[in-house]
Scaffold this motif. Structure first.
Motif, PDB file in Angstrom:
ATOM      1  N   THR A  36     -41.297 -23.107  49.007  1.00 45.25           N
ATOM      2  CA  THR A  36     -41.856 -24.417  48.704  1.00 45.25           C
ATOM      3  C   THR A  36     -41.977 -24.578  47.197  1.00 45.25           C
ATOM      4  O   THR A  36     -42.551 -23.713  46.520  1.00 45.25           O
ATOM      5  CB  THR A  36     -43.235 -24.597  49.359  1.00 45.25           C
ATOM      6  OG1 THR A  36     -43.110 -24.456  50.772  1.00 45.25           O
ATOM      7  CG2 THR A  36     -43.818 -25.963  49.041  1.00 45.25           C
ATOM      8  N   ARG A  37     -41.454 -25.673  46.692  1.00 45.05           N
ATOM      9  CA  ARG A  37     -41.579 -25.997  45.270  1.00 45.05           C
ATOM     10  C   ARG A  37     -42.287 -27.333  45.138  1.00 45.05           C
ATOM     11  O   ARG A  37     -42.004 -28.269  45.898  1.00 45.05           O
ATOM     12  CB  ARG A  37     -40.207 -26.068  44.596  1.00 45.05           C
ATOM     13  CG  ARG A  37     -39.489 -24.727  44.506  1.00 45.05           C
ATOM     14  CD  ARG A  37     -38.139 -24.878  43.838  1.00 45.05           C
ATOM     15  NE  ARG A  37     -37.479 -23.590  43.649  1.00 45.05           N
ATOM     16  CZ  ARG A  37     -36.256 -23.436  43.144  1.00 45.05           C
ATOM     17  NH1 ARG A  37     -35.558 -24.514  42.800  1.00 45.05           N
ATOM     18  NH2 ARG A  37     -35.733 -22.241  43.000  1.00 45.05           N
ATOM     19  N   GLY A  38     -43.209 -27.411  44.181  1.00 47.68           N
ATOM     20  CA  GLY A  38     -43.944 -28.651  44.029  1.00 47.68           C
ATOM     21  C   GLY A  38     -44.611 -28.770  42.675  1.00 47.68           C
ATOM     22  O   GLY A  38     -44.529 -27.874  41.834  1.00 47.68           O
ATOM     23  N   PHE A  39     -45.285 -29.907  42.482  1.00 45.73           N
ATOM     24  CA  PHE A  39     -45.995 -30.157  41.229  1.00 45.73           C
ATOM     25  C   PHE A  39     -47.201 -31.030  41.503  1.00 45.73           C
ATOM     26  O   PHE A  39     -47.305 -31.689  42.545  1.00 45.73           O
ATOM     27  CB  PHE A  39     -45.077 -30.841  40.204  1.00 45.73           C
ATOM     28  CG  PHE A  39     -44.788 -32.290  40.515  1.00 45.73           C
ATOM     29  CD1 PHE A  39     -45.621 -33.310  40.049  1.00 45.73           C
ATOM     30  CD2 PHE A  39     -43.691 -32.639  41.282  1.00 45.73           C
ATOM     31  CE1 PHE A  39     -45.370 -34.642  40.342  1.00 45.73           C
ATOM     32  CE2 PHE A  39     -43.416 -33.971  41.576  1.00 45.73           C
ATOM     33  CZ  PHE A  39     -44.265 -34.963  41.106  1.00 45.73           C
ATOM     34  N   GLU A  40     -48.116 -31.053  40.552  1.00 42.25           N
ATOM     35  CA  GLU A  40     -49.268 -31.939  40.622  1.00 42.25           C
ATOM     36  C   GLU A  40     -49.609 -32.400  39.211  1.00 42.25           C
ATOM     37  O   GLU A  40     -49.697 -31.589  38.279  1.00 42.25           O
ATOM     38  CB  GLU A  40     -50.468 -31.248  41.245  1.00 42.25           C
ATOM     39  CG  GLU A  40     -51.679 -32.179  41.376  1.00 42.25           C
ATOM     40  CD  GLU A  40     -52.836 -31.560  42.122  1.00 42.25           C
ATOM     41  OE1 GLU A  40     -53.806 -32.293  42.414  1.00 42.25           O
ATOM     42  OE2 GLU A  40     -52.767 -30.351  42.413  1.00 42.25           O
ATOM     43  N   LEU A  41     -49.802 -33.694  39.055  1.00 37.57           N
ATOM     44  CA  LEU A  41     -50.141 -34.296  37.761  1.00 37.57           C
ATOM     45  C   LEU A  41     -51.444 -35.076  37.918  1.00 37.57           C
ATOM     46  O   LEU A  41     -51.589 -35.874  38.837  1.00 37.57           O
ATOM     47  CB  LEU A  41     -49.026 -35.235  37.293  1.00 37.57           C
ATOM     48  CG  LEU A  41     -49.305 -36.075  36.042  1.00 37.57           C
ATOM     49  CD1 LEU A  41     -49.466 -35.174  34.817  1.00 37.57           C
ATOM     50  CD2 LEU A  41     -48.193 -37.090  35.818  1.00 37.57           C
ATOM     51  N   VAL A  42     -52.376 -34.817  37.008  1.00 34.53           N
ATOM     52  CA  VAL A  42     -53.668 -35.505  37.028  1.00 34.53           C
ATOM     53  C   VAL A  42     -53.923 -36.099  35.649  1.00 34.53           C
ATOM     54  O   VAL A  42     -53.803 -35.405  34.631  1.00 34.53           O
ATOM     55  CB  VAL A  42     -54.817 -34.553  37.407  1.00 34.53           C
ATOM     56  CG1 VAL A  42     -56.139 -35.310  37.413  1.00 34.53           C
ATOM     57  CG2 VAL A  42     -54.566 -33.908  38.755  1.00 34.53           C
ATOM     58  N   LEU A  43     -54.268 -37.389  35.608  1.00 35.50           N
ATOM     59  CA  LEU A  43     -54.625 -38.079  34.368  1.00 35.50           C
ATOM     60  C   LEU A  43     -56.024 -38.654  34.508  1.00 35.50           C
ATOM     61  O   LEU A  43     -56.362 -39.230  35.546  1.00 35.50           O
ATOM     62  CB  LEU A  43     -53.634 -39.205  34.051  1.00 35.50           C
ATOM     63  CG  LEU A  43     -52.181 -38.806  33.798  1.00 35.50           C
ATOM     64  CD1 LEU A  43     -51.312 -40.048  33.643  1.00 35.50           C
ATOM     65  CD2 LEU A  43     -52.076 -37.934  32.542  1.00 35.50           C
ATOM     66  N   GLY A  44     -56.829 -38.493  33.477  1.00 29.02           N
ATOM     67  CA  GLY A  44     -58.193 -38.990  33.539  1.00 29.02           C
ATOM     68  C   GLY A  44     -58.635 -39.650  32.249  1.00 29.02           C
ATOM     69  O   GLY A  44     -58.197 -39.282  31.161  1.00 29.02           O
ATOM     70  N   TRP A  45     -59.514 -40.648  32.388  1.00 32.30           N
ATOM     71  CA  TRP A  45     -60.083 -41.345  31.232  1.00 32.30           C
ATOM     72  C   TRP A  45     -61.564 -41.603  31.510  1.00 32.30           C
ATOM     73  O   TRP A  45     -61.925 -42.091  32.582  1.00 32.30           O
ATOM     74  CB  TRP A  45     -59.360 -42.662  30.974  1.00 32.30           C
ATOM     75  CG  TRP A  45     -59.999 -43.489  29.889  1.00 32.30           C
ATOM     76  CD1 TRP A  45     -60.936 -44.464  30.044  1.00 32.30           C
ATOM     77  CD2 TRP A  45     -59.773 -43.382  28.482  1.00 32.30           C
ATOM     78  NE1 TRP A  45     -61.305 -44.993  28.828  1.00 32.30           N
ATOM     79  CE2 TRP A  45     -60.610 -44.344  27.836  1.00 32.30           C
ATOM     80  CE3 TRP A  45     -58.951 -42.580  27.695  1.00 32.30           C
ATOM     81  CZ2 TRP A  45     -60.632 -44.507  26.466  1.00 32.30           C
ATOM     82  CZ3 TRP A  45     -58.976 -42.757  26.317  1.00 32.30           C
ATOM     83  CH2 TRP A  45     -59.804 -43.706  25.718  1.00 32.30           C
ATOM     84  N   LYS A  46     -62.420 -41.255  30.551  1.00 27.32           N
ATOM     85  CA  LYS A  46     -63.847 -41.515  30.690  1.00 27.32           C
ATOM     86  C   LYS A  46     -64.392 -42.013  29.366  1.00 27.32           C
ATOM     87  O   LYS A  46     -63.990 -41.545  28.292  1.00 27.32           O
ATOM     88  CB  LYS A  46     -64.587 -40.251  31.142  1.00 27.32           C
ATOM     89  CG  LYS A  46     -64.417 -39.056  30.225  1.00 27.32           C
ATOM     90  CD  LYS A  46     -65.145 -37.833  30.776  1.00 27.32           C
ATOM     91  CE  LYS A  46     -64.943 -36.614  29.865  1.00 27.32           C
ATOM     92  NZ  LYS A  46     -65.632 -35.411  30.390  1.00 27.32           N
ATOM     93  N   ASP A  47     -65.318 -42.972  29.442  1.00 24.54           N
ATOM     94  CA  ASP A  47     -65.842 -43.571  28.216  1.00 24.54           C
ATOM     95  C   ASP A  47     -67.120 -44.341  28.547  1.00 24.54           C
ATOM     96  O   ASP A  47     -67.494 -44.490  29.729  1.00 24.54           O
ATOM     97  CB  ASP A  47     -64.792 -44.506  27.601  1.00 24.54           C
ATOM     98  CG  ASP A  47     -65.064 -44.771  26.125  1.00 24.54           C
ATOM     99  OD1 ASP A  47     -66.040 -44.211  25.579  1.00 24.54           O
ATOM    100  OD2 ASP A  47     -64.311 -45.561  25.531  1.00 24.54           O
ATOM    101  N   ASN A  48     -67.771 -44.861  27.503  1.00 18.90           N
ATOM    102  CA  ASN A  48     -68.979 -45.672  27.646  1.00 18.90           C
ATOM    103  C   ASN A  48     -68.775 -47.017  26.967  1.00 18.90           C
ATOM    104  O   ASN A  48     -68.132 -47.111  25.915  1.00 18.90           O
ATOM    105  CB  ASN A  48     -70.189 -44.987  27.023  1.00 18.90           C
ATOM    106  CG  ASN A  48     -70.525 -43.676  27.715  1.00 18.90           C
ATOM    107  OD1 ASN A  48     -70.422 -43.575  28.922  1.00 18.90           O
ATOM    108  ND2 ASN A  48     -70.916 -42.678  26.940  1.00 18.90           N
TER     109      ASN A  48
END
Length: 224
Positions: A74-86
């Motif tokens: 099994t070959r795979g990937f995971e991408l996570v993008l996040g933004w936090k602010d006030n």
């Protein structure tokens, strides 16, 4: 009346499956960690796997036992993008992710590569089917088309016109193996692909709101 039945068999060599995973990842943050990203790519090989039970003569008289008869990669990937602010008293957070994987049969005892079970080189979830040219517009067009008596003896206007992939003038399944499937070929995959998610949260003076979305970007459905 009393009766007896042949008990199910258990392989004497049955043992644990073994998974070996190689993973490479990258985590980065920008703008005082308000923007962050994470990317992982991995390869997992499962040996001594419980694949489909192999065919045995009916003389056996009972169900075929499960054995450690397959190797899967099994070959795979995971991408996570996040933004936090006030923004004043309001704090918010947005997080999105995208993941995908493909599993391939590396080892399985099916030397003829019959499509009724696993075969080496198979991508799990393969859907084998026919390609269509369109709809027959007249009876004469159907009469001059490929022989489709594999399904029904008489074809006419309004029926599906299947494509003769191998050019032999008829629609066939060949020997129903990966190397000779007649006019059949892989037309899709019924395993979910490209799973996505979106998670957002907003907080203001002790009041918070959370929302989560998830979905699949690609999935072939075969109506049996």
């Amino acid at each position: 009346p009393n009766y007896t039945t042949a008990p199910g068999l258990v392989s004497a060599d049955l043992t644990w499956e073994t998974s070996t995973t190689t993973n490479v990842g990258l985590d980065v943050g920008f703008l005082n960690n308000r923007l962050n990203a994470s990317f992982d790519i991995y390869s997992r090989v499962t040996t001594n796997m419980f694949g489909p039970a192999e065919a045995l003569p009916q003389l056996l008289g009972t169900g075929v036992p499960q054995t450690n008869n397959a190797t899967l990669k099994t070959r795979g990937f995971e991408l996570v993008l996040g933004w936090k602010d006030n923004i004043g008293d309001v704090s918010y957070n947005i997080r999105a992710n995208l993941a995908d994987n493909v599993s391939t049969v590396v080892k399985y005892n099916n030397p003829t590569k019959t499509l009724s079970t696993w075969y080496e080189g198979q991508e799990l979830g393969e859907v084998w089917g026919l390609k269509t040219v369109g709809i027959y517009q007249s009876n004469s067009e159907a009469e001059n088309g490929p022989d489709q008596s594999l399904f029904y003896p008489n074809w006419g206007a309004g029926d599906i016109h299947y494509k003769d992939m191998d050019g032999d003038g008829e629609i066939t399944r060949g020997t129903w193996t990966a190397d000779d499937a007649g006019d059949y070929h892989v037309i899709g995959n019924n395993r979910p692909r490209y799973t996505v998610g979106l998670n957002t949260s907003v907080k203001w003076k002790g009041i918070d709101f959370n929302m989560f979305w998830q979905g699949i970007l690609k999935h072939t459905y075969y109506p049996y």
